[in-house]
Design a protein around this motif. Structure first.
Motif, mmCIF file in Angstrom:
data_model
loop_
_atom_site.group_PDB
_atom_site.id
_atom_site.type_symbol
_atom_site.label_atom_id
_atom_site.label_comp_id
_atom_site.label_asym_id
_atom_site.label_seq_id
_atom_site.Cartn_x
_atom_site.Cartn_y
_atom_site.Cartn_z
ATOM 1 N N GLY A 1 52.954 7.469 32.936
ATOM 2 C CA GLY A 1 52.108 7.116 31.621
ATOM 3 C C GLY A 1 51.569 8.342 31.103
ATOM 4 N N TYR A 2 51.850 8.725 29.803
ATOM 5 C CA TYR A 2 51.323 9.904 29.227
ATOM 6 C C TYR A 2 50.170 9.514 28.198
ATOM 7 N N TYR A 3 49.014 10.479 27.956
ATOM 8 C CA TYR A 3 48.248 10.421 26.829
ATOM 9 C C TYR A 3 48.509 10.306 25.478
ATOM 10 N N SER A 4 48.114 9.694 24.717
ATOM 11 C CA SER A 4 48.692 9.611 23.252
ATOM 12 C C SER A 4 47.909 10.770 22.569
ATOM 13 N N TYR A 5 48.524 11.571 21.760
ATOM 14 C CA TYR A 5 47.675 12.402 20.856
ATOM 15 C C TYR A 5 47.877 12.388 19.437
ATOM 16 N N LEU A 6 48.249 10.999 19.119
ATOM 17 C CA LEU A 6 48.303 10.879 17.645
ATOM 18 C C LEU A 6 47.079 10.272 16.851
ATOM 19 N N ALA A 7 46.877 10.834 15.877
ATOM 20 C CA ALA A 7 45.720 10.678 15.035
ATOM 21 C C ALA A 7 45.434 9.211 15.129
ATOM 22 N N SER A 8 44.053 8.925 15.219
ATOM 23 C CA SER A 8 43.564 7.475 15.301
ATOM 24 C C SER A 8 42.243 7.246 15.227
ATOM 25 N N GLN A 9 41.858 5.995 14.773
ATOM 26 C CA GLN A 9 40.243 6.025 14.578
ATOM 27 C C GLN A 9 39.772 5.263 15.868
ATOM 28 N N THR A 10 40.640 4.957 16.847
ATOM 29 C CA THR A 10 40.460 4.268 18.036
ATOM 30 C C THR A 10 40.859 5.017 19.372
ATOM 31 N N ASN A 11 40.772 4.719 20.461
ATOM 32 C CA ASN A 11 41.114 5.431 21.440
ATOM 33 C C ASN A 11 42.528 4.653 21.885
ATOM 34 N N LEU A 12 43.779 5.123 21.582
ATOM 35 C CA LEU A 12 44.978 4.483 21.880
ATOM 36 C C LEU A 12 45.391 4.268 23.214
ATOM 37 N N ASP A 13 44.575 4.736 24.303
ATOM 38 C CA ASP A 13 44.848 4.880 25.636
ATOM 39 C C ASP A 13 43.791 3.598 26.074
ATOM 40 N N PHE A 14 42.925 3.058 25.565
ATOM 41 C CA PHE A 14 41.880 2.212 26.059
ATOM 42 C C PHE A 14 42.469 0.954 26.846
ATOM 43 N N ILE A 15 42.052 0.632 27.793
ATOM 44 C CA ILE A 15 42.296 -0.660 28.613
ATOM 45 C C ILE A 15 41.158 -1.011 29.022
ATOM 46 N N PRO A 16 40.950 -2.566 28.511
ATOM 47 C CA PRO A 16 39.532 -3.219 28.913
ATOM 48 C C PRO A 16 39.423 -3.198 30.223
ATOM 49 N N ASP A 17 37.975 -3.206 30.488
ATOM 50 C CA ASP A 17 37.482 -3.322 32.055
ATOM 51 C C ASP A 17 38.041 -2.301 32.958
ATOM 52 N N THR A 18 38.313 -1.093 32.481
ATOM 53 C CA THR A 18 38.973 0.034 33.466
ATOM 54 C C THR A 18 37.876 1.270 33.481
ATOM 55 N N ALA A 19 37.686 1.709 32.441
ATOM 56 C CA ALA A 19 36.657 3.023 32.634
ATOM 57 C C ALA A 19 35.248 2.592 32.586
ATOM 58 N N ASN A 20 34.384 3.202 33.421
ATOM 59 C CA ASN A 20 32.987 3.142 33.194
ATOM 60 C C ASN A 20 32.364 3.840 31.925
ATOM 61 N N LEU A 21 31.436 3.134 31.339
ATOM 62 C CA LEU A 21 30.899 4.168 30.198
ATOM 63 C C LEU A 21 29.969 5.196 30.728
ATOM 64 N N THR A 22 29.942 6.417 30.056
ATOM 65 C CA THR A 22 29.268 7.368 30.436
ATOM 66 C C THR A 22 28.861 8.287 29.039
ATOM 67 N N LYS A 23 28.074 9.249 29.319
ATOM 68 C CA LYS A 23 27.589 9.861 28.182
ATOM 69 C C LYS A 23 28.669 10.685 27.731
ATOM 70 N N TYR A 24 29.773 10.917 28.374
ATOM 71 C CA TYR A 24 30.961 11.694 27.857
ATOM 72 C C TYR A 24 31.988 10.950 27.124
ATOM 73 N N ASN A 25 32.152 9.725 27.445
ATOM 74 C CA ASN A 25 32.938 8.862 26.708
ATOM 75 C C ASN A 25 32.709 7.751 25.951
ATOM 76 N N SER A 26 31.175 7.469 25.903
ATOM 77 C CA SER A 26 30.773 6.329 25.201
ATOM 78 C C SER A 26 30.398 6.654 23.625
ATOM 79 N N ASN A 27 30.679 5.616 22.993
ATOM 80 C CA ASN A 27 30.096 5.914 21.521
ATOM 81 C C ASN A 27 28.721 5.080 21.425
ATOM 82 N N LEU A 28 28.272 4.394 22.400
ATOM 83 C CA LEU A 28 27.044 3.575 22.655
ATOM 84 C C LEU A 28 25.747 4.594 22.444
ATOM 85 N N GLN A 29 24.737 4.171 21.576
ATOM 86 C CA GLN A 29 23.425 4.997 21.543
ATOM 87 C C GLN A 29 22.980 4.975 23.107
ATOM 88 N N ASP A 30 22.934 3.844 23.397
ATOM 89 C CA ASP A 30 22.080 3.659 25.008
ATOM 90 C C ASP A 30 23.341 3.341 25.954
#
Length: 182
Positions: A98-127
């Motif tokens: 599985g290769y990461y996608s480098y295509l221009a996009s408005q959303t993360n093309l490699d996102f898989i629901p319920d896989t990655a923990n939200l952190t200050k480095y990857n999250s779009n959330l304020q809190d």
């Protein structure tokens, strides 16, 4: 050789993987730097240097997030010499790359629901939720965050036998301590 890792703390998964592979941990800063060190080791091996003057590591396996701009140029150099950078999640769970996608996009093309923990480095959330929660919606994560971990190796491991050896070690380590994917 050895397994390249951050200068800081590592996850239980990476620690278990180092034990499983029976290799030393080689601490280094910067994702791109670690992949260039890996490439340098691979070139030394290709040039048949029996004992490279310094060990730069054979592998870079990370279950914590980095950004695509930290890996894209180094990935191109590594692949030009016959190495690979792959998604840890797919390398672990499937017998495919599985290769990461480098295509221009408005959303993360490699996102898989319920896989990655939200952190200050990857999250779009304020809190950021505490304790850590898994991202459920693509809108919760940054567009170019590598959310699936990574497996990087030089061309000496880019064989059927080399990939099997790595995949088996990664699966054994994950059975004891699953990748954190944060």
């Amino acid at each position: 050789g050895g397994l390249l890792s951050t200068n800081g703390s590592i996850s239980p998964f990476v620690d278990t993987l180092i034990e499983e592979l029976e290799v030393p941990r080689i601490k280094a800063g910067g994702a791109g730097n670690k992949m260039m060190m890996l490439l340098q080791q691979s070139i030394s091996i290709a040039n048949r240097e029996a004992e490279p003057k310094t060990s730069h590591g054979h592998l870079y396996i990370q279950d914590r997030g980095v950004s695509r701009w930290d890996t894209c140029a180094a990935e191109a150099c590594l692949e030009a010499f016959g190495g690979q950078l792959l998604k840890l999640t797919e390398f672990l769970d499937e017998n495919q790359d599985g290769y990461y996608s480098y295509l221009a996009s408005q959303t993360n093309l490699d996102f898989i629901p319920d896989t990655a923990n939200l952190t200050k480095y990857n999250s779009n959330l304020q809190d950021i939720p505490s304790p850590a929660q898994k991202a459920q919606d693509v809108c919760e994560v940054k567009t170019y965050a590598n959310l699936c971990g990574l497996v990087a190796f030089g061309k000496e491991f880019n064989t059927q036998e080399g990939r099997k050896y790595l995949r088996d070690a990664i699966r054994n380590a994950a059975a004891i301590n699953p990748p954190s994917l944060d």
